[in-house]
Design a protein around this motif. Structure first.
Motif, PDB file in Angstrom:
ATOM      1  N   GLN A   1       1.237   6.610  -6.932  1.00  0.00           N
ATOM      2  CA  GLN A   1       0.158   7.537  -7.250  1.00  0.00           C
ATOM      3  C   GLN A   1       0.641   8.980  -7.186  1.00  0.00           C
ATOM      4  O   GLN A   1       0.285   9.801  -8.031  1.00  0.00           O
ATOM      5  CB  GLN A   1      -1.029   7.324  -6.318  1.00  0.00           C
ATOM      6  CG  GLN A   1      -1.791   6.048  -6.625  1.00  0.00           C
ATOM      7  CD  GLN A   1      -2.875   5.754  -5.604  1.00  0.00           C
ATOM      8  OE1 GLN A   1      -2.829   6.221  -4.474  1.00  0.00           O
ATOM      9  NE2 GLN A   1      -3.842   4.929  -5.991  1.00  0.00           N
ATOM     10  N   ARG A   2       1.476   9.286  -6.182  1.00  0.00           N
ATOM     11  CA  ARG A   2       2.043  10.641  -6.100  1.00  0.00           C
ATOM     12  C   ARG A   2       2.935  10.928  -7.310  1.00  0.00           C
ATOM     13  O   ARG A   2       2.905  12.014  -7.878  1.00  0.00           O
ATOM     14  CB  ARG A   2       2.829  10.812  -4.799  1.00  0.00           C
ATOM     15  CG  ARG A   2       1.974  10.989  -3.563  1.00  0.00           C
ATOM     16  CD  ARG A   2       2.793  11.420  -2.348  1.00  0.00           C
ATOM     17  NE  ARG A   2       3.783  10.433  -1.961  1.00  0.00           N
ATOM     18  CZ  ARG A   2       3.558   9.402  -1.155  1.00  0.00           C
ATOM     19  NH1 ARG A   2       2.359   9.237  -0.636  1.00  0.00           N
ATOM     20  NH2 ARG A   2       4.520   8.554  -0.852  1.00  0.00           N
TER      21      ARG A   2
ATOM     22  N   GLU B   1       0.831   4.156  -2.916  1.00  0.00           N
ATOM     23  CA  GLU B   1       0.661   5.587  -2.643  1.00  0.00           C
ATOM     24  C   GLU B   1       1.805   6.389  -3.240  1.00  0.00           C
ATOM     25  O   GLU B   1       1.589   7.463  -3.813  1.00  0.00           O
ATOM     26  CB  GLU B   1       0.561   5.831  -1.138  1.00  0.00           C
ATOM     27  CG  GLU B   1      -0.726   5.354  -0.521  1.00  0.00           C
ATOM     28  CD  GLU B   1      -0.738   5.456   0.988  1.00  0.00           C
ATOM     29  OE1 GLU B   1       0.188   6.059   1.569  1.00  0.00           O
ATOM     30  OE2 GLU B   1      -1.682   4.916   1.597  1.00  0.00           O
ATOM     31  N   GLU B   2       3.009   5.866  -3.126  1.00  0.00           N
ATOM     32  CA  GLU B   2       4.176   6.535  -3.696  1.00  0.00           C
ATOM     33  C   GLU B   2       4.049   6.626  -5.221  1.00  0.00           C
ATOM     34  O   GLU B   2       4.321   7.670  -5.822  1.00  0.00           O
ATOM     35  CB  GLU B   2       5.433   5.754  -3.320  1.00  0.00           C
ATOM     36  CG  GLU B   2       6.712   6.320  -3.852  1.00  0.00           C
ATOM     37  CD  GLU B   2       7.903   5.448  -3.487  1.00  0.00           C
ATOM     38  OE1 GLU B   2       8.799   5.301  -4.350  1.00  0.00           O
ATOM     39  OE2 GLU B   2       7.939   4.894  -2.372  1.00  0.00           O
TER      40      GLU B   2
ATOM     41  N   HIS C   1       0.765  11.573 -10.335  1.00  0.00           N
ATOM     42  CA  HIS C   1       0.181  12.913 -10.234  1.00  0.00           C
ATOM     43  C   HIS C   1       1.220  13.974 -10.619  1.00  0.00           C
ATOM     44  O   HIS C   1       0.922  14.910 -11.364  1.00  0.00           O
ATOM     45  CB  HIS C   1      -0.336  13.149  -8.817  1.00  0.00           C
ATOM     46  CG  HIS C   1      -0.978  14.468  -8.622  1.00  0.00           C
ATOM     47  ND1 HIS C   1      -2.200  14.790  -9.176  1.00  0.00           N
ATOM     48  CD2 HIS C   1      -0.562  15.572  -7.953  1.00  0.00           C
ATOM     49  CE1 HIS C   1      -2.510  16.025  -8.849  1.00  0.00           C
ATOM     50  NE2 HIS C   1      -1.536  16.519  -8.106  1.00  0.00           N
TER      51      HIS C   1
ATOM     52  N   LEU D   1       0.824  -1.211   0.000  1.00  0.00           N
ATOM     53  CA  LEU D   1       0.000   0.000   0.000  1.00  0.00           C
ATOM     54  C   LEU D   1       0.858   1.260   0.000  1.00  0.00           C
ATOM     55  O   LEU D   1       0.542   2.244  -0.688  1.00  0.00           O
ATOM     56  CB  LEU D   1      -0.954   0.000   1.192  1.00  0.00           C
ATOM     57  CG  LEU D   1      -2.083  -1.024   1.143  1.00  0.00           C
ATOM     58  CD1 LEU D   1      -2.852  -1.029   2.458  1.00  0.00           C
ATOM     59  CD2 LEU D   1      -3.009  -0.748  -0.028  1.00  0.00           C
ATOM     60  N   ALA D   2       1.956   1.229   0.750  1.00  0.00           N
ATOM     61  CA  ALA D   2       2.866   2.386   0.766  1.00  0.00           C
ATOM     62  C   ALA D   2       3.467   2.603  -0.615  1.00  0.00           C
ATOM     63  O   ALA D   2       3.587   3.745  -1.079  1.00  0.00           O
ATOM     64  CB  ALA D   2       3.960   2.179   1.810  1.00  0.00           C
TER      65      ALA D   2
END
Length: 103
Positions: A87-88, A84-85, A91, A80-81
């Motif tokens: 996804q950033r 998230e990384e 973006h 999950l970490a």
């Protein structure tokens, strides 16, 4: 400094939290030993920062409701970490593409 934070209610007593949420204190110990959460000790009492509560609740659902062992919880945490990384990063890359008029 730690004592001041505890007095400002940024911390919860682990034994009280475990009683209220019906989880074993050893579960908190396992999370701490795995490096998934941080615990503080002062005056013979152990404390959990309020900021850790969402993670503890998520891990306890995995452990108690879904019967996922600590190794599985640790693997899920890392996946999950990493997501998230990523996804950033996506973006950020989309923002850079917009600046160049390519997105």
């Amino acid at each position: 400094m730690k004592g001041e934070r505890i007095m400002q209610n940024e911390w919860i007593v682990i034994s009280e939290y475990c009683d209220k949420c019906h989880i074993e204190p050893t579960f908190i110990d396992m999370l701490c030993e795995s490096g998934l959460i941080d615990v503080e000790q002062e005056g013979g009492e152990r404390y959990l920062p309020f900021s850790e509560l969402p993670d503890v609740e998520r891990y306890s659902r995995m452990y108690y409701d879904l019967s996922i062992n600590m190794e599985g919880i640790d693997a899920i945490h890392h996946l999950l970490a990493r997501m998230e990384e990523m996804q950033r990063e996506i973006h950020s890359l989309r923002g850079r593409l917009r600046l160049h008029g390519e997105y």
